[in-house]
Write an enzyme that holds these catalytic residues in place. Structure first.
Site, PDB file in Angstrom:
ATOM      1  N   ASP A 218      26.231  46.150  59.477  1.00 50.91           N
ATOM      2  CA  ASP A 218      26.002  46.999  60.641  1.00 50.91           C
ATOM      3  C   ASP A 218      25.331  46.200  61.759  1.00 50.91           C
ATOM      4  OD1 ASP A 218      25.885  49.777  61.784  1.00 50.91           O
ATOM      5  OD2 ASP A 218      23.728  49.388  61.723  1.00 50.91           O
ATOM      6  N   GLU A 266      28.000  32.369  45.257  1.00 45.06           N
ATOM      7  CA  GLU A 266      27.469  32.172  43.911  1.00 45.06           C
ATOM      8  C   GLU A 266      28.117  33.125  42.899  1.00 45.06           C
ATOM      9  OE1 GLU A 266      23.273  32.686  44.019  1.00 45.06           O
ATOM     10  OE2 GLU A 266      22.966  31.228  45.630  1.00 45.06           O
TER      11      GLU A 266
END
Length: 551
Positions: A218, A266
């Site tokens: 956002d 990751e």
């Protein structure tokens, strides 16, 4: 129209390599308005879980879930008090895990909304800041400044809130003010503070560890403000579809997203981020989706485009060209929770205009014409290479609620502008699932947090379910064909148009004809696969209509 052009999404640097988000169709759920499981009038996570089979049948690849975090709901959840918990009105973390597990079992990925520009004023950090002295570690997490004037009685600068009024609120009895680009209950973080960066990296890991597939970020263009916070004499309103000024689109933002990308990388499963960044031009937007930053950015130029063949073509060409420069896909979106639904915008006398809400005193859209154009527009949108976003209810052809009484409104923009802006409530009305049920089947009671117009009865999902010509059936058919013919992974070739108000293009084996004018146009050769109008074509495509042809 201009000469034919080809955009290829299959070049070596754009190979998918399993990157699902490059061509995904992603469905936005606004949780409080999707489905209510307990009858309190507010949609919730168990309600979403109960409707996942519907979304699977629709044919979407992923869901984007608007905020469901613990929040006082001053801005419908975009004022977050706890980024690691579910607000009780929506359910529990266990409900979230159940929803996610079922979505994944159905092959649907889940993207959650992240709100990093600001928190709620009820967030523990901000409450600690209010109780701490000037210059403290607690205040350094937000943007506090001394006021101007002899006694600090004036705001630190002249910035205005996006929602209207000053962007600063003074602490009672103090010279210090805090910045809020939105509502006063949404204080902005100071993203130059390493504590803030570390906190949000931890928030990312919290949800990634639970199994989410990505994040919609956002206000992705607003987190860093220009040093010194200089005065700005321009408007906070968007200029030609982009925010400008010292509070938007600063270069340091990209350091944040590079750090976040390392966190996502990751994890397995091609976790992704999509930016809500209202910036211009497209070349500036493309900076957010460079190889080491986000994977997608919402294409607001496309959302804002009017019902005009030349404008649409220019936006599509520019979007594809700029995203190709950075090896990213383009996204296509026509509506979301922040603006008037495109079904209604296309029914205005200036089709595609973007009013800040519509009330009974404003021009009322031509509902039938708006829906006709919307059904045609989706045939363009889903034929384009890249990723497409759908806003809940558009598959039903839902219009804006344009006659809502002011006493029901909840958008802070309505109140901060003293009603000058109607606000966004009209596009957030709860969905109609069953025509003859209380609240049109939104929940097990008559309760509905926003009133539904009577017109919603004829758009109810149960009525459309068995109708082969309904808007719901059209969306299902198009999504199935899009997948069958690999259009999201394909290439766009513009074909010579027979008329200036007509678009003609090809993507792989599918030819698309979109007639944006009022007069019919002769159909080219090819087998019709899908058409936006219900009547037989009989050799020509009527006005405000579209068709997909094989060959």
């Amino acid at each position: 129209m201009s000469a034919p052009a080809i955009f290829n999404d299959k070049d070596e640097h754009l190979q998918h390599n399993g990157e699902w988000w490059r061509s995904a169709v992603i469905y936005q759920i606004y949780p409080r308005s999707f489905a209510d499981s307990n009858g309190d009038g507010i949609g919730d996570l168990p309600g979403i879980t109960a409707k996942l089979a519907y979304l699977s049948k629709l044919g979407v690849d992923a869901i984007w879930l608007s905020p469901f975090y613990r929040s006082p709901q001053a801005d419908a959840g975009y004022d977050v008090a706890d980024y690691r918990d579910v607000d009780p009105i929506f359910g529990t973390l266990a409900d979230f895990d159940t929803m996610l597990e079922k979505a994944h079992a159905l092959g649907i990925k889940l993207i959650v909304d992240l709100v990093p520009n600001h928190s709620s004023d009820e967030h523990a950090w901000f409450q600690a800041a209010l109780k701490s002295p000037v210059g403290s570690r607690e205040r350094a997490r937000y943007i506090f400044r001394d006021g101007r004037g002899a006694k600090g009685e004036l705001p630190p600068n002249n910035w205005q809130s996006v929602f209207g009024g000053d962007a600063w609120t003074r602490l009672e009895g103090q010279q210090q003010w805090y910045l809020h680009l939105f509502d006063s209950k949404q204080p902005d973080f100071d993203w130059r503070n390493p504590e803030v960066l570390a906190e949000f990296e931890d928030v990312l890991r919290f949800w990634l560890d639970r199994g989410v597939d990505g994040f919609r970020v956002d206000v992705a263009h607003g987190m860093i403000k220009q040093k010194g916070l200089p005065d700005w004499d321009g408007s906070q309103a968007m200029v030609e579809g982009g925010n400008v000024g010292p509070m938007w689109d600063q270069d340091e933002l990209h350091d944040i997203y590079r750090a976040w990308r390392k966190v996502l990388d990751e994890y397995d499963g091609d976790r992704m981020m999509v930016a809500e960044a209202w910036v211009k031009p497209q070349a500036r937007l493309a900076r957010y989706i460079r190889r080491d930053e986000m994977q997608q950015a919402f294409n607001f130029d496309y959302l804002l485009a009017r019902w005009d063949a030349n404008e649409l073509k220019e936006v599509i060409d520019d979007s594809l060209a700029q995203s190709a420069q950075v090896g990213a896909p383009t996204t296509w979106v026509m509506s979301n929770h922040d603006g008037v639904r495109h079904t209604s915008r296309f029914g205005l006398s200036q089709p595609g205009a973007r009013p800040k809400g519509i009330n009974a005193a404003a021009e009322q859209p031509d509902e039938a014409l708006g829906l006709r154009r919307a059904r045609a527009a989706i045939q363009l949108t889903l034929a384009l290479p890249g990723s497409a976003y759908l806003y809940q209810g558009e598959e039903l052809g839902l219009p804006e609620h344009t006659t809502m009484e002011d006493r029901f409104r909840q958008d802070p923009a309505f109140f901060r502008t003293e009603g000058h802006e109607v606000g966004r409530d009209g596009c957030r009305v709860p969905l109609p699932w069953v025509a003859g049920a209380p609240a049109y089947g939104f929940g097990p009671s008559e309760a509905s947090w926003l009133p539904q117009p009577e017109s919603f009865a004829r758009y109810a999902a149960d009525l459309q379910e068995g109708d082969a010509e309904s808007t719901l059936s059209l969306y299902r058919r198009l999504l199935g064909l899009r997948r069958e013919y690999g259009l999201g992974e394909g290439e766009l070739e513009w074909l010579q148009s027979p008329r200036k108000d007509v678009l003609k293009l090809r993507n792989g084996a599918v030819t698309v004809l979109l007639n944006l004018g009022d007069e019919p146009i002769a159909l080219p050769a090819g087998k019709p696969l899908a058409q936006s109008v219900t009547q037989p074509l009989e050799g020509e495509l009527p006005g405000n209509a579209a068709v997909w042809l094989l060959g």
